[in-house]
Design a protein around this motif. Structure first.
Motif, short mmCIF file in Angstrom:
data_model
loop_
_atom_site.label_atom_id
_atom_site.label_comp_id
_atom_site.label_asym_id
_atom_site.label_seq_id
_atom_site.Cartn_x
_atom_site.Cartn_y
_atom_site.Cartn_z
N UNK B 68 -9.16 -28.42 -7.62
CA UNK B 68 -8.29 -27.04 -7.17
C UNK B 68 -7.05 -27.11 -7.66
N UNK B 69 -6.32 -27.99 -7.35
CA UNK B 69 -4.85 -27.79 -7.50
C UNK B 69 -4.57 -28.25 -8.93
N UNK B 70 -5.25 -29.13 -9.61
CA UNK B 70 -4.72 -29.23 -10.98
C UNK B 70 -5.27 -28.23 -11.87
N UNK B 71 -6.12 -27.60 -11.69
CA UNK B 71 -6.61 -26.27 -12.38
C UNK B 71 -5.70 -25.22 -12.21
N UNK B 72 -5.08 -24.97 -10.81
CA UNK B 72 -4.16 -24.15 -10.62
C UNK B 72 -2.80 -24.32 -11.21
N UNK B 74 -2.00 -26.41 -13.73
CA UNK B 74 -2.22 -26.31 -15.42
C UNK B 74 -2.00 -24.68 -15.68
N UNK B 75 -2.81 -23.75 -14.83
CA UNK B 75 -2.63 -22.36 -15.25
C UNK B 75 -1.13 -21.79 -15.09
N UNK B 76 -0.63 -22.26 -14.15
CA UNK B 76 0.73 -21.90 -13.65
C UNK B 76 1.57 -22.12 -14.65
N UNK B 77 1.52 -23.57 -15.03
CA UNK B 77 2.70 -24.07 -16.00
C UNK B 77 2.44 -23.54 -17.31
N UNK B 78 1.21 -23.35 -17.74
CA UNK B 78 1.24 -22.99 -19.01
C UNK B 78 1.53 -21.39 -19.21
N UNK B 79 1.25 -20.69 -18.33
CA UNK B 79 1.26 -19.22 -18.10
C UNK B 79 2.82 -18.99 -17.97
N UNK B 80 3.46 -19.70 -17.06
CA UNK B 80 4.78 -19.62 -16.84
C UNK B 80 5.67 -20.11 -17.93
N UNK B 81 5.21 -21.34 -18.60
CA UNK B 81 6.26 -21.59 -19.53
C UNK B 81 6.13 -20.96 -20.87
N UNK B 203 -1.20 -16.06 -10.35
CA UNK B 203 -2.13 -17.05 -10.39
C UNK B 203 -3.42 -16.93 -9.29
N UNK B 204 -2.86 -16.77 -8.15
CA UNK B 204 -3.87 -16.16 -6.84
C UNK B 204 -4.96 -15.19 -7.47
N UNK B 205 -4.30 -13.96 -7.62
CA UNK B 205 -5.10 -13.01 -8.25
C UNK B 205 -5.88 -13.23 -9.27
N UNK B 206 -5.77 -14.00 -10.32
CA UNK B 206 -6.51 -14.15 -11.49
C UNK B 206 -7.61 -15.17 -11.25
N UNK B 207 -7.26 -15.87 -10.12
CA UNK B 207 -8.26 -16.95 -9.81
C UNK B 207 -9.26 -16.27 -9.03
N UNK B 208 -8.95 -15.01 -8.44
CA UNK B 208 -10.08 -14.30 -7.60
C UNK B 208 -11.05 -13.72 -8.39
N UNK B 212 -14.15 -20.65 -10.89
CA UNK B 212 -15.06 -21.13 -9.94
C UNK B 212 -14.25 -22.15 -9.03
N UNK B 213 -13.08 -23.00 -9.72
CA UNK B 213 -12.07 -23.61 -9.14
C UNK B 213 -10.65 -23.07 -9.21
#
Ligand SMILES: Nc1ncnc2c1ncn2[C@@H]1O[C@H](COP(=O)(O)OP(=O)(O)O)[C@@H](O)[C@H]1O
Ligand SMILES: [Mg+2]
Lengths: 255, 261
Positions: B68-72, B74-81, B203-208, B212-213
């Protein structure tokens, strides 16, 4: 390289700030510009340094600046204008980095100018840890590094206390005695003008016009406190300035 | 009559006292633990804090936490970057050029108040349900606050320093790189703080939606099953994530802004 200011007039919007200034600035001498605050001294300096364009008239260089000068017109500002995130040495380095200089040549220049301004021990200090007088010495070192043809000094000592001002004036005199430089030195302090100026230009209140040009023949090294000639000149300047300053003060009230 | 002059200075200057914050935190947890055990907090209101801790440990040992954490992250850093990077560049352009300023400030002002979550369905249509739409949402969400913070920071750079650079004949690029950018850094970094908080929300909203993870997906699944232990475990992870990022940013700030008084 002498400078000639030729029929220079400038307006900011509808306000005329400088009015028909004609002036000769001789090489190797210090020309002091005095005048009440708001009369356009800083503005005049920006025209000489090419940072702004006058509405009409021009500033002419008679001849070419010496070829070894990296930045012919070099400013020393009242508020020092040091980069707070750079150390003393790096602040000097800043103005050399855009010139094609070998690394060791640059390091040599930096070491040399810091030694000449007695700052060698503070090369790695940040500006926040320096006193006002030291900050201005860093700014002077930075200016020395680019070997100016003309120094443009805008009230360089006004932000300092009286004792520091005296010391820095002595420093400036000894720098000039070692290698005479050309300078336009703006100040509203008449004692500074008579201590440092070979020529003193008195501007009137806004719109600034040349009211009087006074040449002082006493050599810089011979100017002692209490010298009767200098005291006489200072008195004369004060009379010229007092009326202007009073009138300028009244204007602000009525504006 | 001789009396000491009455003292009336002081105050108005809160200082940090070590340990008090942690104390408040632990007391609240202990009250919750006590309340749920004693029964005056219903078991549909709050889970037992100790159960939440057990759930977290279980999640960690099963290895699922890292998925869960690595996927989240990853999304956070790519998006925020992407978002913050573009935001800093555009912000500097707005701060320095009249044309970009006149052209883009109204656009940014129009984009700024849109709750970016409202655009998630649109991004899913544009970019598909997979990672790209999540990157896009987070990037877009961090972009606008970064732009606004950056050009505000550039506006506040001391113009006498810029004039000093010009008076020494520095090139435009040198002035931007050595004077404007470092001068704007305090403002950019505090903008980044806001951007990162927004990034975690998005991030949380998008993952909802369509994941899956990821921590958001984990929380949503727990909520759907009314599994309060897992729901609170997820929220705890988000909170720790936020505090950690803010701490890291604080350290970076302290390093980069050492020159400030
Ligand atoms: N960039 C500017 N735009 C408009 N007015 C200006 C600007 N710079 C200076 N002035 C005005 O021009 C006058 C002269 O300013 P300045 O040259 O700074 O005076 P001094 O240095 O002699 O005190 C002042 O009245 C000031 O308000
Ligand atoms: Mg001035």
């Amino acid at each position: 390289m002498d400078l000639r200011i030729d029929a220079l007039t400038h307006c900011y919007g509808a306000t005329e700030v400088l009015s028909n200034i004609n002036l000769e600035i001789p090489t190797g001498r210090i020309t002091c510009v005095v005048g009440p605050s708001g009369c356009g001294k800083s503005t005049l300096l920006r025209f000489i340094g090419g940072l702004e364009r006058p509405t009409s008239g021009q500033v002419l260089q008679l001849g070419a600046p010496p070829s070894d000068s990296l930045n012919p017109f070099t400013f020393v500002f009242q508020d020092f204008a040091l980069l707070p995130w750079r150390t003393v040495a790096d602040n000097v380095s800043l103005v050399l980095e855009d010139h094609k200089l070998a690394k060791d040549a640059r390091a040599r220049i930096i070491a040399d100018v810091l030694a000449r301004t007695k700052l060698s021990d503070f090369a790695n200090a940040l500006p926040k840890n320096l006193s006002g007088g030291m900050k201005q010495r860093v700014a002077i070192a930075r200016a020395l590094a680019v070997r100016p043809a003309v120094w443009l000094m805008d009230e360089p000592l006004s932000a300092l206390d009286a004792q520091t001002r005296e010391l820095l004036m002595d420093d400036l005199v000894s720098l000039w005695l070692r290698t005479p430089f050309t300078a336009v030195y703006v100040t509203h302090n008449l004692a500074e003008a008579t201590r440092l100026g070979h020529r003193i230009v008195v501007l009137s209140r806004r719109p600034g016009a040349v009211r009087r040009v006074i040449d002082i023949d006493v050599p810089l090294e011979a100017r002692k406190a209490g010298d009767p000639t200098l005291a006489g000149i200072e008195q004369e300047l004060w009379h010229l300035m007092r009326d202007e300053a009073q009138a300028a003060d009244q204007e602000l009230v009525h504006d | 009559m001789t009396n000491p002059v009455p003292y009336r200075g002081g105050g108005f200057r809160p200082k940090r006292i070590r340990g008090v914050g942690l104390g408040v935190f632990i007391s609240l947890l202990l009250i919750a633990e006590w309340g749920t055990r004693a029964g005056w907090i219903g078991n549909l209101t709050l889970p037992l804090p100790s159960d939440v801790v057990l759930t977290l440990i279980e999640l960690a040992t099963s290895g699922l936490l890292w998925t869960h954490l690595s996927l989240s992250l990853g999304r956070l850093f790519v998006g925020a970057f992407l978002g913050a990077g573009a935001g800093v560049l555009i912000g500097i352009a707005i701060g320095l050029s009249s044309y970009t300023r006149s052209g883009l400030v109204p656009l940014v002002a129009a984009l700024f108040p849109i709750p970016k979550i409202a655009l998630l369905p649109l991004f899913v249509i544009w970019f598909g349900i997979d990672e790209t739409s999540k990157y896009a949402l987070i990037a877009f969400g961090t972009f606008t606050p970064t732009v606004v913070a950056t050009y505000g920071a550039v506006d506040n750079v001391d113009r006498t320093l810029v004039q000093m650079g010009q008076s020494f004949g520095l090139s435009r690029l040198s002035i931007i790189r050595k004077i404007v950018l470092p001068g704007a850094m305090p403002g950019i970094l505090s903008g980044l703080r806001i951007s990162l908080a927004i990034a975690i929300i998005l991030l949380t909203a998008a993952e909802m939606i369509g994941a899956e993870y990821g921590i958001g997906a984990y929380i949503l699944q727990a909520g759907a099953l009314y599994d309060l232990e897992r729901l609170f475990a997820g929220v705890t992870i988000l909170s720790i994530l936020g505090v950690t990022l803010s701490f890291v940013l604080g350290r970076i700030e302290a390093r980069v802004l050492r020159w400030r008084v």
